[in-house]
Scaffold this motif. Structure first.
Motif, PDB file in Angstrom:
ATOM      1  N   THR A 115      -3.417  16.941   8.988  1.00  0.00           N
ATOM      2  CA  THR A 115      -3.500  15.842   9.948  1.00  0.00           C
ATOM      3  C   THR A 115      -4.459  14.800   9.397  1.00  0.00           C
ATOM      4  OG1 THR A 115      -3.014  17.205  11.883  1.00  0.00           O
ATOM      5  CG2 THR A 115      -4.292  15.203  12.253  1.00  0.00           C
ATOM      6  N   SER A 116      -3.949  13.579   9.231  1.00  0.00           N
ATOM      7  CA  SER A 116      -4.758  12.558   8.558  1.00  0.00           C
ATOM      8  C   SER A 116      -4.031  11.221   8.593  1.00  0.00           C
ATOM      9  CB  SER A 116      -4.998  12.969   7.102  1.00  0.00           C
ATOM     10  OG  SER A 116      -5.889  12.088   6.437  1.00  0.00           O
ATOM     11  N   MET A 117      -4.729  10.188   8.099  1.00  0.00           N
ATOM     12  CA  MET A 117      -4.102   8.899   7.831  1.00  0.00           C
ATOM     13  C   MET A 117      -3.700   8.887   6.368  1.00  0.00           C
ATOM     14  SD  MET A 117      -3.230   5.735   8.529  1.00  0.00           S
ATOM     15  CE  MET A 117      -4.104   4.982   9.897  1.00  0.00           C
ATOM     16  N   TYR A 118      -2.418   8.618   6.104  1.00  0.00           N
ATOM     17  CA  TYR A 118      -1.920   8.584   4.739  1.00  0.00           C
ATOM     18  C   TYR A 118      -1.654   7.137   4.330  1.00  0.00           C
ATOM     19  CZ  TYR A 118      -1.635  13.609   4.863  1.00  0.00           C
ATOM     20  OH  TYR A 118      -1.974  14.938   4.949  1.00  0.00           O
ATOM     21  N   LEU A 119      -2.209   6.768   3.184  1.00  0.00           N
ATOM     22  CA  LEU A 119      -2.100   5.402   2.702  1.00  0.00           C
ATOM     23  C   LEU A 119      -1.437   5.372   1.335  1.00  0.00           C
ATOM     24  CD1 LEU A 119      -5.695   4.421   3.731  1.00  0.00           C
ATOM     25  CD2 LEU A 119      -3.671   3.271   4.601  1.00  0.00           C
ATOM     26  N   CYS A 120      -0.465   4.491   1.199  1.00  0.00           N
ATOM     27  CA  CYS A 120       0.209   4.277  -0.072  1.00  0.00           C
ATOM     28  C   CYS A 120      -0.307   2.984  -0.675  1.00  0.00           C
ATOM     29  CB  CYS A 120       1.710   4.203   0.161  1.00  0.00           C
ATOM     30  SG  CYS A 120       2.676   3.796  -1.302  1.00  0.00           S
ATOM     31  N   ALA A 121      -0.386   2.919  -1.988  1.00  0.00           N
ATOM     32  CA  ALA A 121      -0.827   1.696  -2.663  1.00  0.00           C
ATOM     33  C   ALA A 121      -0.032   1.510  -3.948  1.00  0.00           C
ATOM     34  CB  ALA A 121      -2.324   1.752  -2.976  1.00  0.00           C
ATOM     35  N   SER A 122      -0.009   0.270  -4.420  1.00  0.00           N
ATOM     36  CA  SER A 122       0.632   0.002  -5.703  1.00  0.00           C
ATOM     37  C   SER A 122      -0.223  -0.986  -6.487  1.00  0.00           C
ATOM     38  CB  SER A 122       2.046  -0.546  -5.512  1.00  0.00           C
ATOM     39  OG  SER A 122       2.024  -1.875  -5.020  1.00  0.00           O
ATOM     40  N   SER A 123      -0.045  -0.981  -7.793  1.00  0.00           N
ATOM     41  CA  SER A 123      -0.746  -1.952  -8.640  1.00  0.00           C
ATOM     42  C   SER A 123       0.059  -2.174  -9.908  1.00  0.00           C
ATOM     43  CB  SER A 123      -2.163  -1.469  -8.985  1.00  0.00           C
ATOM     44  OG  SER A 123      -2.121  -0.409  -9.918  1.00  0.00           O
ATOM     45  N   GLU A 154       4.176  -1.093 -11.569  1.00  0.00           N
ATOM     46  CA  GLU A 154       4.407   0.166 -12.279  1.00  0.00           C
ATOM     47  C   GLU A 154       3.708   1.343 -11.586  1.00  0.00           C
ATOM     48  OE1 GLU A 154       5.131  -3.155 -14.991  1.00  0.00           O
ATOM     49  OE2 GLU A 154       3.404  -2.664 -13.743  1.00  0.00           O
ATOM     50  N   ASN A 155       2.520   1.089 -11.065  1.00  0.00           N
ATOM     51  CA  ASN A 155       1.680   2.171 -10.550  1.00  0.00           C
ATOM     52  C   ASN A 155       1.798   2.293  -9.040  1.00  0.00           C
ATOM     53  OD1 ASN A 155       0.519   2.400 -13.207  1.00  0.00           O
ATOM     54  ND2 ASN A 155      -0.729   0.618 -12.704  1.00  0.00           N
ATOM     55  N   MET A 156       1.893   3.516  -8.567  1.00  0.00           N
ATOM     56  CA  MET A 156       1.870   3.758  -7.127  1.00  0.00           C
ATOM     57  C   MET A 156       0.999   4.969  -6.858  1.00  0.00           C
ATOM     58  SD  MET A 156       5.742   2.806  -5.907  1.00  0.00           S
ATOM     59  CE  MET A 156       5.272   2.613  -4.181  1.00  0.00           C
ATOM     60  N   PHE A 157       0.385   4.963  -5.667  1.00  0.00           N
ATOM     61  CA  PHE A 157      -0.644   5.946  -5.318  1.00  0.00           C
ATOM     62  C   PHE A 157      -0.441   6.437  -3.890  1.00  0.00           C
ATOM     63  CE2 PHE A 157      -3.368   4.576  -8.863  1.00  0.00           C
ATOM     64  CZ  PHE A 157      -2.927   3.286  -9.073  1.00  0.00           C
ATOM     65  N   TRP A 158      -0.829   7.673  -3.654  1.00  0.00           N
ATOM     66  CA  TRP A 158      -0.936   8.204  -2.298  1.00  0.00           C
ATOM     67  C   TRP A 158      -2.360   8.691  -2.062  1.00  0.00           C
ATOM     68  CZ3 TRP A 158       1.794   7.687   1.909  1.00  0.00           C
ATOM     69  CH2 TRP A 158       3.173   7.429   1.835  1.00  0.00           C
ATOM     70  N   TYR A 159      -2.953   8.214  -0.959  1.00  0.00           N
ATOM     71  CA  TYR A 159      -4.292   8.614  -0.529  1.00  0.00           C
ATOM     72  C   TYR A 159      -4.207   9.195   0.882  1.00  0.00           C
ATOM     73  CZ  TYR A 159      -6.146   5.331  -4.072  1.00  0.00           C
ATOM     74  OH  TYR A 159      -6.451   4.656  -5.231  1.00  0.00           O
ATOM     75  N   ARG A 160      -5.239   9.954   1.221  1.00  0.00           N
ATOM     76  CA  ARG A 160      -5.459  10.254   2.622  1.00  0.00           C
ATOM     77  C   ARG A 160      -6.867   9.804   2.989  1.00  0.00           C
ATOM     78  NH1 ARG A 160      -5.416  16.577   4.153  1.00  0.00           N
ATOM     79  NH2 ARG A 160      -6.733  15.839   5.866  1.00  0.00           N
ATOM     80  N   GLN A 161      -6.983   9.319   4.234  1.00  0.00           N
ATOM     81  CA  GLN A 161      -8.270   8.851   4.720  1.00  0.00           C
ATOM     82  C   GLN A 161      -8.713   9.727   5.875  1.00  0.00           C
ATOM     83  OE1 GLN A 161      -8.290   5.084   6.719  1.00  0.00           O
ATOM     84  NE2 GLN A 161     -10.503   5.109   7.012  1.00  0.00           N
ATOM     85  N   ASP A 162      -9.888  10.303   5.753  1.00  0.00           N
ATOM     86  CA  ASP A 162     -10.452  11.141   6.798  1.00  0.00           C
ATOM     87  C   ASP A 162     -11.864  10.675   7.106  1.00  0.00           C
ATOM     88  OD1 ASP A 162      -8.746  13.341   4.880  1.00  0.00           O
ATOM     89  OD2 ASP A 162      -8.310  13.302   7.030  1.00  0.00           O
ATOM     90  N   PRO A 163     -12.286  10.767   8.372  1.00  0.00           N
ATOM     91  CA  PRO A 163     -13.638  10.309   8.741  1.00  0.00           C
ATOM     92  C   PRO A 163     -14.701  11.004   7.905  1.00  0.00           C
ATOM     93  CG  PRO A 163     -12.325  10.787  10.695  1.00  0.00           C
ATOM     94  CD  PRO A 163     -11.517  11.270   9.526  1.00  0.00           C
ATOM     95  N   GLY A 164     -15.621  10.204   7.376  1.00  0.00           N
ATOM     96  CA  GLY A 164     -16.715  10.758   6.598  1.00  0.00           C
ATOM     97  C   GLY A 164     -16.363  11.132   5.172  1.00  0.00           C
ATOM     98  N   LEU A 165     -15.071  11.033   4.825  1.00  0.00           N
ATOM     99  CA  LEU A 165     -14.641  11.416   3.468  1.00  0.00           C
ATOM    100  C   LEU A 165     -14.051  10.245   2.696  1.00  0.00           C
ATOM    101  CD1 LEU A 165     -12.995  14.878   4.236  1.00  0.00           C
ATOM    102  CD2 LEU A 165     -15.269  14.447   3.287  1.00  0.00           C
ATOM    103  N   GLY A 166     -13.845   9.130   3.337  1.00  0.00           N
ATOM    104  CA  GLY A 166     -13.295   7.968   2.648  1.00  0.00           C
ATOM    105  C   GLY A 166     -11.840   8.158   2.278  1.00  0.00           C
ATOM    106  N   LEU A 167     -11.426   7.489   1.216  1.00  0.00           N
ATOM    107  CA  LEU A 167     -10.062   7.610   0.711  1.00  0.00           C
ATOM    108  C   LEU A 167     -10.066   8.579  -0.463  1.00  0.00           C
ATOM    109  CD1 LEU A 167      -9.994   4.796   2.214  1.00  0.00           C
ATOM    110  CD2 LEU A 167      -8.251   4.143   0.562  1.00  0.00           C
ATOM    111  N   ARG A 168      -9.194   9.571  -0.379  1.00  0.00           N
ATOM    112  CA  ARG A 168      -9.107  10.538  -1.464  1.00  0.00           C
ATOM    113  C   ARG A 168      -7.700  10.510  -2.057  1.00  0.00           C
ATOM    114  NH1 ARG A 168     -10.849  16.029   1.090  1.00  0.00           N
ATOM    115  NH2 ARG A 168      -9.732  15.152   2.880  1.00  0.00           N
ATOM    116  N   LEU A 169      -7.643  10.480  -3.379  1.00  0.00           N
ATOM    117  CA  LEU A 169      -6.372  10.345  -4.079  1.00  0.00           C
ATOM    118  C   LEU A 169      -5.638  11.676  -4.133  1.00  0.00           C
ATOM    119  CD1 LEU A 169      -4.529   8.470  -5.780  1.00  0.00           C
ATOM    120  CD2 LEU A 169      -5.845   9.183  -7.788  1.00  0.00           C
ATOM    121  N   ILE A 170      -4.377  11.662  -3.687  1.00  0.00           N
ATOM    122  CA  ILE A 170      -3.570  12.883  -3.669  1.00  0.00           C
ATOM    123  C   ILE A 170      -2.747  12.978  -4.957  1.00  0.00           C
ATOM    124  CG2 ILE A 170      -1.824  14.195  -2.407  1.00  0.00           C
ATOM    125  CD1 ILE A 170      -2.569  12.547   0.086  1.00  0.00           C
ATOM    126  N   TYR A 171      -1.937  11.966  -5.191  1.00  0.00           N
ATOM    127  CA  TYR A 171      -1.095  11.872  -6.382  1.00  0.00           C
ATOM    128  C   TYR A 171      -0.946  10.403  -6.752  1.00  0.00           C
ATOM    129  CZ  TYR A 171       0.974  16.555  -7.080  1.00  0.00           C
ATOM    130  OH  TYR A 171       1.201  17.882  -7.381  1.00  0.00           O
TER     131      TYR A 171
END
Lengths: 115, 115
Positions: B86-94, B30-47
């Motif tokens: 400019t970043s690494m974008y990570l998608c996740a689901s749960s 049901e759940n899906m997430f978008w994060y971006r990962q940047d050096p020194g900032l970890g994973l931050r949730l976008i939506y």
């Protein structure tokens, strides 16, 4: 404001020794904690978790300890292996009534296990 | 095994371009997430999204939008790309279930460079 902090950006350990990765949090409403492992060019993978009703959870070589009064958790890897070399993220969550469980991630610690 | 796939591993775009990042999961989560990962900032949730056509802002939604027309697909849109995206974008689901806490499963990530 960083609610989940990993104050060591990197850690170097000899193969066979213990690796201890630390994580601090500020929000007392967090009651579930997870560790993720990330290799370069791959997504994070779940490693181990702990609920706030416990103070220790063990899975093979990996043990997570939770000190609620200090708002501190740690991941112990014993014995460390070169394949454990990766970035480790801790994450925290609070119960949202069965709905979406947002995770708040720390900044990560790069573990290097030297052969 | 849960599989989360992302449409591109590497992407290079120009400033001002509209960018679409696609994510598909095959476990009926049901759940899906978008994060971006940047050096020194970890994973931050976008939506994130907890159901089809539902979306919630995360910690850093500015400059982004999302679309969830089907349960298995969650798209991240950069309306007018800028160099600071400019970043690494990570998608996740749960899943959402009777278990209070559910781990998130991540895709391999998209390395986006905006020139």
């Amino acid at each position: 404001d960083q609610q989940v902090k990993q104050n060591s950006p990197s850690l170097s350990v000899q193969e066979g020794r213990i690796s201890i990765l630390n994580c601090d949090y500020t929000n007392s409403m967090f009651d579930y904690f997870l560790w993720y492992k990330k290799y370069p060019a791959e997504g994070p993978t779940f490693l181990i978790s702990i609920s706030s009703i416990k103070d220790k959870n063990e899975d093979g070589r990996f043990t997570v300890f939770l000190n609620k009064s200090a708002k501190h958790l740690s991941l112990h890897i014993v014995p460390s292996q070169p394949g454990d070399s990766a970035v480790y993220f801790c994450a925290a969550s609070g119960f949202h009534g069965g709905a979406t469980n947002k995770l708040i991630f720390g900044t990560g610690t790069l573990l290097a296990v030297q052969p | 095994d849960v599989k989360v796939t992302q449409s591109s591993r590497y992407l290079v775009k120009r400033t001002g371009e509209k960018v679409f990042l696609e994510c598909v999961q095959d476990m009926d989560h049901e759940n899906m997430f978008w994060y971006r990962q940047d050096p020194g900032l970890g994973l931050r949730l976008i939506y994130f999204s907890y159901d089809v056509k539902m979306k919630e802002k995360g910690d850093i939604p500015e400059g982004y939008s999302v679309s969830r027309e089907k349960k298995e697909r969650f798209s991240l849109i950069l309306e007018s790309a800028s160099t600071n995206q400019t970043s690494m974008y990570l998608c996740a689901s749960s899943p959402t279930g009777t278990d209070i806490y559910n781990e998130q499963f991540f895709g391999p990530g998209t390395r986006l460079t905006v020139l």
